[in-house]
Motif scaffolding. Structure first.
Motif, mmCIF file in Angstrom:
data_model
loop_
_atom_site.group_PDB
_atom_site.id
_atom_site.type_symbol
_atom_site.label_atom_id
_atom_site.label_comp_id
_atom_site.label_asym_id
_atom_site.label_seq_id
_atom_site.Cartn_x
_atom_site.Cartn_y
_atom_site.Cartn_z
ATOM 1 N N UNK A 153 -7.599 5.596 2.737
ATOM 2 C CA UNK A 153 -6.097 5.838 2.147
ATOM 3 C C UNK A 153 -5.890 4.674 1.863
ATOM 4 N N UNK A 154 -4.907 4.326 0.959
ATOM 5 C CA UNK A 154 -4.349 3.245 0.439
ATOM 6 C C UNK A 154 -3.310 2.570 0.745
ATOM 7 N N UNK A 187 -8.733 3.417 14.690
ATOM 8 C CA UNK A 187 -8.569 1.991 13.929
ATOM 9 C C UNK A 187 -9.138 2.489 12.740
ATOM 10 N N UNK A 188 -8.327 1.020 12.176
ATOM 11 C CA UNK A 188 -8.226 1.158 10.492
ATOM 12 C C UNK A 188 -9.201 -0.568 10.186
ATOM 13 N N UNK A 189 -10.505 -0.770 9.279
ATOM 14 C CA UNK A 189 -11.428 -0.896 8.292
ATOM 15 C C UNK A 189 -11.038 -1.313 6.898
ATOM 16 N N UNK A 190 -10.639 -2.582 6.563
ATOM 17 C CA UNK A 190 -10.966 -2.516 5.959
ATOM 18 C C UNK A 190 -11.899 -2.019 3.947
ATOM 19 N N UNK A 191 -11.309 -1.887 3.381
ATOM 20 C CA UNK A 191 -12.316 -0.594 2.881
ATOM 21 C C UNK A 191 -13.190 -2.085 1.806
ATOM 22 N N UNK A 229 -7.828 1.105 3.014
ATOM 23 C CA UNK A 229 -7.894 1.005 4.533
ATOM 24 C C UNK A 229 -8.838 1.873 4.617
ATOM 25 N N UNK A 230 -9.874 1.957 5.705
ATOM 26 C CA UNK A 230 -10.692 3.313 6.641
ATOM 27 C C UNK A 230 -9.999 3.748 7.533
ATOM 28 N N UNK A 241 1.115 3.623 8.914
ATOM 29 C CA UNK A 241 0.684 2.990 9.092
ATOM 30 C C UNK A 241 0.663 1.504 8.969
ATOM 31 N N UNK A 242 1.710 0.921 8.951
ATOM 32 C CA UNK A 242 2.162 -1.005 8.551
ATOM 33 C C UNK A 242 1.770 -0.600 10.267
ATOM 34 N N UNK A 243 2.387 -0.360 11.019
ATOM 35 C CA UNK A 243 2.030 -0.727 12.542
ATOM 36 C C UNK A 243 0.755 -0.808 12.659
#
Length: 637
Positions: A77-78, A151-155, A21-22, A115-117
């Motif tokens: 990050x993984x 903000x997280x986005x799936x790579x 994820x980015x 990160x899970x949160x």
């Protein structure tokens, strides 16, 4: 699945267990550190490693003269479901341009979260107030607290897919003598990173046929080749023999990319017969369909909830009995022996697994039961009593509530109102979990359950336990079961709950269609992070097996307006008049590190408390109700 001492090293090579994820970072309402100009902010990102130390993983560029920076530097990050992955974001104001030494710059504030949160937040956006020296930072010009938004986005990358293909053989040799033919079947193995082959599929046997057309097989790309289209696959064709070991007919090496093209006439060879072929195999048909990933479901609002059951049988030892002092070492007489300085193995398991799973639950309410306790008032042993003594509502709040209910229950045991008894029976708790799982399956929304059972010994109702687990698996209920063995007992008989790769079998000879059980003994792990990794590593696949069984598609990712999150940090007129919290850290020196600090790194905090970190990564604890700060973990004071 039973405990496998090699599982961690094997799992580390399976890249499908992670998703990249980015992270994108911005800040709002930063205070001005410079007298004559606005700040020049940048952010340093740290991740806590397995040793409990903070390690810098990235830092953004510095932006000039702004209190509302949106940084172009992102962090890839993984993401691992089975790890806590605590992140810390320190915001600085650049003073000495170009200097990499953080002491050359002004520390503005910090925020931290696992990160899970972030992955479970709606829209995968999280907004936190910055904290400095134990207090929140007030921007008196904007009348809002300084904050950071991540903000997280799936790579985008290789996605999993379900593959259906049919193999046919042609011109296979006669393996059963001059007047016989062959009884062929084939296997597919993928080559792992350590160059060892791992079986992923075995076909049916076709009797007396030199030109077989096997049934079409359906398999996920993750299982087939770990979503690596060029990973070597070995197809081996065998002749089945009734009275002796099967004979190899031949083998061929290929990969998923080649299989997509439906190759014809792939020659079968043997290492012992160089230059000679033994018939061939072809791909008669090939189709594929993309599969949603675990992160896709999190983006769509899926919820994962924890249920907990704790062993109160007599084999744990009487917690009222004083520990022994042997050569200066304190040896507890009970696995339920509790001290503030040294958590029991029950507490350690609750903390390590609970902290990771709890962030995926929206209301943080978890039912907790005990089993094996004898009640003095009724004279009966109960195997599913509510640990908060409210059978009508056994839920408690957060991981702290689970541990507090457990500690309180041990206190009741010490009074004699409840005694540790037996036998060890799982069936009553499993039935309660089955009912809850059935309700979750039928109601709107996607909710998946994890039942955590903590036990110190072998169960006495193995038949009933197996039957119930197979029933839940074959009804495709949204549940996984984690069993953690506490103490030093011989847990080898618990391997019965392992399906031996073929699925757990019930008393009627029926096998489970889904693998939903994981058993591990806690004593095998020097680090608790290894315990959670081993117990939770299969949860995403078990979750996906449930959604696949019912054809459940991910929901739509929520679109969050980040400005609305920042607006929630508006400072009221009353708060503006209050003295600033900054600088609340006690003057005495913090603990020097080591055992005392490490043992509370994953201890749940009481309601109203939160952890903060100095710019050097030293933890402190903030009581938001009294607006006080301390270096010591709250339960020690």
């Amino acid at each position: 699945m039973a405990y496998n001492p090699n599982a961690l090293s094997q799992a580390a090579t399976q890249s499908h267990l992670k998703e990249k994820v980015e992270l994108f970072i911005s800040c709002s309402d930063l205070v001005e550190k410079d007298l004559n100009s606005k700040s020049d902010p940048f952010v340093v990102i740290y991740q806590r490693n397995k040793a409990g130390q903070w390690a810098e993983v990235s830092r953004t560029e510095a932006l000039q003269d702004t209190s509302y920076p949106t940084f172009s530097t992102s962090l890839k990050i993984d993401y691992f479901f089975e790890e806590e992955q605590l992140l810390r974001f320190d915001v600085y104001d650049e003073d000495k341009k170009g200097s990499q030494r953080l002491k050359d710059h002004d520390f503005v504030g910090s925020a931290n979260f696992p990160l899970g949160e972030l992955m479970h937040e709606k829209g995968q956006v999280i907004c936190r107030k910055l904290m400095c020296k134990g207090g929140k930072i007030k921007n008196k010009k904007s009348k809002r607290y300084s904050s950071i938004t991540v903000t997280a986005e799936k790579v985008a990358g290789t996605r999993n897919e379900v593959i259906t293909m049919q193999f046919i053989g042609k011109g296979l040799p006669k393996m059963d003598g001059m007047f016989g033919k062959s009884d062929p079947y084939f296997t597919i193995s993928r080559v792992r990173e350590d160059n060892k082959a791992m079986l992923v599929y075995k076909s049916e046997v076709i009797k007396s046929n030199l030109n077989p057309a096997w049934k079409a097989l359906t398999i996920d790309a993750q299982k087939l080749c770990n979503c690596d289209a060029y990973r070597p696959l070995i197809i081996e064709v065998y002749d089945w023999d009734k009275n002796s070991s099967d004979d190899i007919i031949g083998r061929v090496e290929t990969n998923l990319n080649e299989l997509r093209g439906k190759p014809q006439g792939m020659k079968l060879t043997r290492a012992t017969k160089s230059g000679k072929t033994f018939g061939d195999v072809s791909v008669a048909s090939f189709t594929s369909k993309p599969l949603a990933s675990f992160v896709d479901y999190l983006q769509g609002g899926a919820e994962i909830s924890l249920l907990c059951a704790i062993d109160f049988t007599g084999s744990n030892g009487d917690p009222r009995q004083a520990p022994q002092n042997i050569d200066g070492q304190i040896i507890p007489a009970s696995l339920h022996y509790l001290t503030p300085q040294q958590p029991s193995q029950y507490q350690q398991a609750i903390r390590q697994i609970g902290n990771i799973v709890s962030v995926y639950d929206f209301d943080k309410k978890f039912p907790v039961w005990g089993f094996g306790g004898w009640f003095k008032q009724t004279g009966i042993v109960r195997h599913d009593f509510a640990l908060n003594w409210n059978d009508g509502d056994p839920e408690v709040s957060a991981v702290f509530g689970i541990e507090q209910a457990y500690v309180n229950a041990i206190g009741v045991v010490k009074t004699g109102a409840v005694a540790l008894s037996g036998p060890t029976l799982f069936e009553p708790v499993l039935r309660k979990a089955s009912i809850i799982a059935d309700m979750c399956h039928k109601k709107p929304g996607l909710q998946y359950l994890i039942l955590l059972i903590l036990t110190d010994g072998i169960i006495n109702d193995m038949k009933q336990t197996r039957d119930l687990i197979v029933d839940m698996a074959n009804r495709d209920l949204p549940i996984s079961i984690i069993i953690v063995g506490i103490g030093g007992a011989d847990f080898s008989a618990m391997n019965e709950l392992d399906g031996d790769g073929q699925g757990l079998m019930n008393s009627k000879g029926q096998r489970a269609k889904r693998d939903i059980v994981q058993f591990v003994p806690i004593r095998k792990y020097q680090r608790l992070s290894e315990l959670s990794k081993e117990t939770l590593i299969e949860i995403p696949q078990q979750f996906l097996s449930y959604t696949k069984a019912h054809g459940v598609a991910p929901g739509q990712k929520a679109q969050i307006e980040t400005q609305s999150l920042v607006q929630a940090f508006q400072i009221s007129d009353a708060e503006m008049k209050q003295e600033d919290d900054m600088g609340m850290l006690p003057s005495q020196q913090p603990p020097s590190g080591g055992a005392q600090v490490d043992q509370f790194a994953n201890a749940p905090l009481p309601p109203g408390w939160e952890r903060g970190y100095t710019d050097e990564g030293q933890v402190y604890y903030v009581n938001n109700q009294t607006h006080t700060t301390q270096w010591e973990f709250p339960m020690l004071v």
